[in-house]
Scaffold this motif. Structure first.
Motif, PDB file in Angstrom:
ATOM      1  N   GLN A 125       0.828  -1.210   0.000  1.00  0.00           N
ATOM      2  CA  GLN A 125       0.000   0.000   0.000  1.00  0.00           C
ATOM      3  C   GLN A 125       0.862   1.260   0.000  1.00  0.00           C
ATOM      4  OE1 GLN A 125      -2.173  -0.972   3.558  1.00  0.00           O
ATOM      5  NE2 GLN A 125      -3.951  -1.767   2.435  1.00  0.00           N
ATOM      6  N   THR A 126       1.920   1.237   0.805  1.00  0.00           N
ATOM      7  CA  THR A 126       2.810   2.392   0.898  1.00  0.00           C
ATOM      8  C   THR A 126       3.546   2.614  -0.417  1.00  0.00           C
ATOM      9  OG1 THR A 126       3.091   1.996   3.262  1.00  0.00           O
ATOM     10  CG2 THR A 126       4.696   3.426   2.206  1.00  0.00           C
ATOM     11  N   ALA A 127       4.050   1.550  -1.014  1.00  0.00           N
ATOM     12  CA  ALA A 127       4.757   1.661  -2.288  1.00  0.00           C
ATOM     13  C   ALA A 127       3.850   2.225  -3.379  1.00  0.00           C
ATOM     14  CB  ALA A 127       5.312   0.297  -2.699  1.00  0.00           C
ATOM     15  N   ALA A 128       2.602   1.788  -3.407  1.00  0.00           N
ATOM     16  CA  ALA A 128       1.659   2.276  -4.414  1.00  0.00           C
ATOM     17  C   ALA A 128       1.380   3.764  -4.226  1.00  0.00           C
ATOM     18  CB  ALA A 128       0.361   1.471  -4.342  1.00  0.00           C
ATOM     19  N   ARG A 129       1.253   4.192  -2.976  1.00  0.00           N
ATOM     20  CA  ARG A 129       0.963   5.601  -2.700  1.00  0.00           C
ATOM     21  C   ARG A 129       2.094   6.516  -3.152  1.00  0.00           C
ATOM     22  NH1 ARG A 129       0.211   5.043   2.277  1.00  0.00           N
ATOM     23  NH2 ARG A 129       1.888   6.236   3.255  1.00  0.00           N
ATOM     24  N   TYR A 130       3.328   6.033  -3.051  1.00  0.00           N
ATOM     25  CA  TYR A 130       4.494   6.833  -3.432  1.00  0.00           C
ATOM     26  C   TYR A 130       4.966   6.541  -4.861  1.00  0.00           C
ATOM     27  CZ  TYR A 130       5.236   8.729   1.233  1.00  0.00           C
ATOM     28  OH  TYR A 130       5.100   9.425   2.421  1.00  0.00           O
ATOM     29  N   ASN A 131       4.261   5.649  -5.570  1.00  0.00           N
ATOM     30  CA  ASN A 131       4.709   5.228  -6.897  1.00  0.00           C
ATOM     31  C   ASN A 131       6.171   4.778  -6.834  1.00  0.00           C
ATOM     32  OD1 ASN A 131       4.382   4.680  -9.639  1.00  0.00           O
ATOM     33  ND2 ASN A 131       5.060   6.738 -10.244  1.00  0.00           N
ATOM     34  N   MET A 133      14.127   3.689   1.172  1.00  0.00           N
ATOM     35  CA  MET A 133      13.863   5.109   1.386  1.00  0.00           C
ATOM     36  C   MET A 133      12.967   5.286   2.605  1.00  0.00           C
ATOM     37  SD  MET A 133      12.982   6.032  -2.604  1.00  0.00           S
ATOM     38  CE  MET A 133      12.671   7.759  -2.276  1.00  0.00           C
ATOM     39  N   VAL A 134      13.107   6.429   3.269  1.00  0.00           N
ATOM     40  CA  VAL A 134      12.233   6.759   4.392  1.00  0.00           C
ATOM     41  C   VAL A 134      11.731   8.181   4.208  1.00  0.00           C
ATOM     42  CG1 VAL A 134      14.120   7.551   5.912  1.00  0.00           C
ATOM     43  CG2 VAL A 134      11.966   6.753   6.905  1.00  0.00           C
ATOM     44  N   ARG A 135      10.440   8.384   4.453  1.00  0.00           N
ATOM     45  CA  ARG A 135       9.826   9.697   4.297  1.00  0.00           C
ATOM     46  C   ARG A 135       8.924   9.985   5.489  1.00  0.00           C
ATOM     47  NH1 ARG A 135      13.225   9.945   1.168  1.00  0.00           N
ATOM     48  NH2 ARG A 135      13.171  10.330  -1.087  1.00  0.00           N
ATOM     49  N   ILE A 136       9.211  11.075   6.200  1.00  0.00           N
ATOM     50  CA  ILE A 136       8.323  11.499   7.280  1.00  0.00           C
ATOM     51  C   ILE A 136       7.099  12.162   6.667  1.00  0.00           C
ATOM     52  CG2 ILE A 136       8.027  13.043   9.257  1.00  0.00           C
ATOM     53  CD1 ILE A 136      10.955  12.679   9.907  1.00  0.00           C
ATOM     54  N   GLU A 137       5.929  11.694   7.048  1.00  0.00           N
ATOM     55  CA  GLU A 137       4.687  12.261   6.528  1.00  0.00           C
ATOM     56  C   GLU A 137       4.122  13.330   7.455  1.00  0.00           C
ATOM     57  OE1 GLU A 137       2.047   9.030   5.717  1.00  0.00           O
ATOM     58  OE2 GLU A 137       3.239   8.330   4.006  1.00  0.00           O
ATOM     59  N   ASN A 138       4.308  13.141   8.760  1.00  0.00           N
ATOM     60  CA  ASN A 138       3.753  14.111   9.701  1.00  0.00           C
ATOM     61  C   ASN A 138       4.416  13.967  11.060  1.00  0.00           C
ATOM     62  OD1 ASN A 138       1.652  16.167  10.381  1.00  0.00           O
ATOM     63  ND2 ASN A 138       1.005  14.589  11.823  1.00  0.00           N
ATOM     64  N   VAL A 139       4.654  15.088  11.716  1.00  0.00           N
ATOM     65  CA  VAL A 139       5.087  15.121  13.116  1.00  0.00           C
ATOM     66  C   VAL A 139       4.172  16.087  13.841  1.00  0.00           C
ATOM     67  CG1 VAL A 139       6.921  15.715  14.742  1.00  0.00           C
ATOM     68  CG2 VAL A 139       7.500  14.583  12.594  1.00  0.00           C
ATOM     69  N   THR A 145       4.593  10.062  11.983  1.00  0.00           N
ATOM     70  CA  THR A 145       4.151   9.113  10.966  1.00  0.00           C
ATOM     71  C   THR A 145       5.145   9.133   9.819  1.00  0.00           C
ATOM     72  OG1 THR A 145       1.809   9.403  11.523  1.00  0.00           O
ATOM     73  CG2 THR A 145       2.310   8.477   9.358  1.00  0.00           C
ATOM     74  N   TYR A 146       5.638   7.948   9.446  1.00  0.00           N
ATOM     75  CA  TYR A 146       6.622   7.893   8.364  1.00  0.00           C
ATOM     76  C   TYR A 146       6.417   6.662   7.502  1.00  0.00           C
ATOM     77  CZ  TYR A 146       9.122   4.751  11.597  1.00  0.00           C
ATOM     78  OH  TYR A 146       9.463   3.731  12.457  1.00  0.00           O
ATOM     79  N   ALA A 147       6.853   6.785   6.250  1.00  0.00           N
ATOM     80  CA  ALA A 147       6.788   5.692   5.283  1.00  0.00           C
ATOM     81  C   ALA A 147       8.171   5.085   5.122  1.00  0.00           C
ATOM     82  CB  ALA A 147       6.282   6.200   3.944  1.00  0.00           C
ATOM     83  N   LEU A 148       8.243   3.759   5.199  1.00  0.00           N
ATOM     84  CA  LEU A 148       9.472   3.026   4.932  1.00  0.00           C
ATOM     85  C   LEU A 148       9.272   2.239   3.649  1.00  0.00           C
ATOM     86  CD1 LEU A 148      12.302   2.052   5.811  1.00  0.00           C
ATOM     87  CD2 LEU A 148      11.162   0.200   7.060  1.00  0.00           C
ATOM     88  N   LEU A 149      10.074   2.557   2.645  1.00  0.00           N
ATOM     89  CA  LEU A 149       9.952   1.947   1.324  1.00  0.00           C
ATOM     90  C   LEU A 149      11.156   1.051   1.083  1.00  0.00           C
ATOM     91  CD1 LEU A 149       8.982   5.352  -0.167  1.00  0.00           C
ATOM     92  CD2 LEU A 149       7.434   3.409  -0.181  1.00  0.00           C
ATOM     93  N   THR A 150      10.911  -0.231   0.842  1.00  0.00           N
ATOM     94  CA  THR A 150      11.995  -1.202   0.690  1.00  0.00           C
ATOM     95  C   THR A 150      11.807  -2.005  -0.597  1.00  0.00           C
ATOM     96  OG1 THR A 150      10.777  -2.852   1.991  1.00  0.00           O
ATOM     97  CG2 THR A 150      12.328  -1.430   3.188  1.00  0.00           C
ATOM     98  N   PRO A 151      12.906  -2.456  -1.218  1.00  0.00           N
ATOM     99  CA  PRO A 151      12.804  -3.212  -2.468  1.00  0.00           C
ATOM    100  C   PRO A 151      11.967  -4.480  -2.353  1.00  0.00           C
ATOM    101  CG  PRO A 151      15.045  -2.445  -2.133  1.00  0.00           C
ATOM    102  CD  PRO A 151      14.303  -2.157  -0.860  1.00  0.00           C
ATOM    103  N   SER A 152      11.985  -5.110  -1.192  1.00  0.00           N
ATOM    104  CA  SER A 152      11.188  -6.315  -0.962  1.00  0.00           C
ATOM    105  C   SER A 152      10.288  -6.103   0.243  1.00  0.00           C
ATOM    106  CB  SER A 152      12.095  -7.526  -0.725  1.00  0.00           C
ATOM    107  OG  SER A 152      11.343  -8.639  -0.272  1.00  0.00           O
ATOM    108  N   GLY A 208       6.408  -0.287   4.955  1.00  0.00           N
ATOM    109  CA  GLY A 208       5.062   0.098   5.358  1.00  0.00           C
ATOM    110  C   GLY A 208       5.040   1.514   5.894  1.00  0.00           C
ATOM    111  N   THR A 209       3.891   1.903   6.397  1.00  0.00           N
ATOM    112  CA  THR A 209       3.725   3.217   7.016  1.00  0.00           C
ATOM    113  C   THR A 209       3.471   3.026   8.504  1.00  0.00           C
ATOM    114  OG1 THR A 209       2.787   4.099   4.967  1.00  0.00           O
ATOM    115  CG2 THR A 209       2.428   5.380   6.980  1.00  0.00           C
ATOM    116  N   TYR A 210       4.210   3.757   9.320  1.00  0.00           N
ATOM    117  CA  TYR A 210       4.178   3.573  10.772  1.00  0.00           C
ATOM    118  C   TYR A 210       3.927   4.897  11.478  1.00  0.00           C
ATOM    119  CZ  TYR A 210       6.335  -0.917   9.696  1.00  0.00           C
ATOM    120  OH  TYR A 210       6.592  -2.169   9.186  1.00  0.00           O
ATOM    121  N   THR A 211       3.242   4.823  12.608  1.00  0.00           N
ATOM    122  CA  THR A 211       3.076   5.975  13.491  1.00  0.00           C
ATOM    123  C   THR A 211       3.605   5.604  14.865  1.00  0.00           C
ATOM    124  OG1 THR A 211       1.139   6.851  12.320  1.00  0.00           O
ATOM    125  CG2 THR A 211       1.448   7.547  14.602  1.00  0.00           C
TER     126      THR A 211
END
Length: 205
Positions: free
Chosen positions: A87-93, A101-107, A125-132, A164-167
């Motif tokens: 789901q996270t990978a699809a949202r970030y294309n 990659m890691v992206r903070i979405e909100n603090v 809240t942050y997104a962790l994007l991994t090849p697998s 995934g996306t974690y808070t």
């Protein structure tokens, strides 16, 4: 689904002679040792925290409290998984060739204005994007709390996640004599291959 993680919290004022040995805490940082009150500081600094069932995991937070926050308490650190790796990978294309990659979405801080002695929660809240989707990646979450330019809090945790996306939430009970004014909160989430930083604040009235 069960998620296991290891949280390692550091504080320069602690001297660890062994995993089960003594821990020395300076007078300046005794708030950190009080900080969670979940057992021997040595065991906490060693950092073994086991996940519970379901999407939420919980552990004791240990970090530095100094200056305007001496005497405050750091409560239970929690992590909720909000989205799967797919789901996270699809949202970030996201494309696997991009690497991890890691992206903070909100603090945020809740509430943004508190009285001395009350609780403020720092939520990231942050997104962790991994090849697998099954890759385990070490993620370090660190928070700097600054008052008048001085560092007065620095909880830090290293956790192992799949994509995934974690808070995550860190609750801090302010001391009854916390100084009034604005506290800047700088949150950094990083992996071996990159990091992201976001800033927010709260006010003690």
């Amino acid at each position: 689904m069960k998620h296991g993680f290891i949280a390692a919290f550091t504080l320069a004022a602690f001297t660890i002679t062994s995993l089960t040995g003594c821990v020395t805490v300076s007078e300046e940082h005794k708030g950190a040792a009080k900080g969670a009150g979940y057992g021997a500081a040595a065991g906490a600094i060693a950092g073994a925290v086991l996940a519970g069932e379901g999407s939420r995991t919980k552990g004791a937070v240990f970090g530095g409290l100094a200056g305007a926050l001496i005497g405050g308490l750091i409560g239970n650190y929690t992590i909720d998984r909000k989205s799967t790796a797919e789901q996270t990978a699809a949202r970030y294309n996201y494309q696997p060739a991009s690497g991890t990659m890691v992206r903070i979405e909100n603090v945020s801080t809740t509430p943004t204005s508190v009285n001395a002695g009350e609780k403020v929660e720092i939520q990231t809240t942050y997104a962790l994007l991994t090849p697998s989707a099954s890759d385990q990646t070490n993620v370090t979450e660190s928070v700097e709390i600054r008052y008048g330019g001085d560092l007065v809090g620095n909880p830090e945790a290293t956790v192992a996640h799949t994509g995934g996306t974690y808070t995550s939430t860190i609750p801090i009970i302010l001391p009854a004599d916390a100084k009034k004014g604005n506290y800047k909160v700088i949150t950094t989430v990083k992996t071996d291959s990159g990091k992201d930083t976001r800033e927010t604040s709260f006010t003690v009235r």
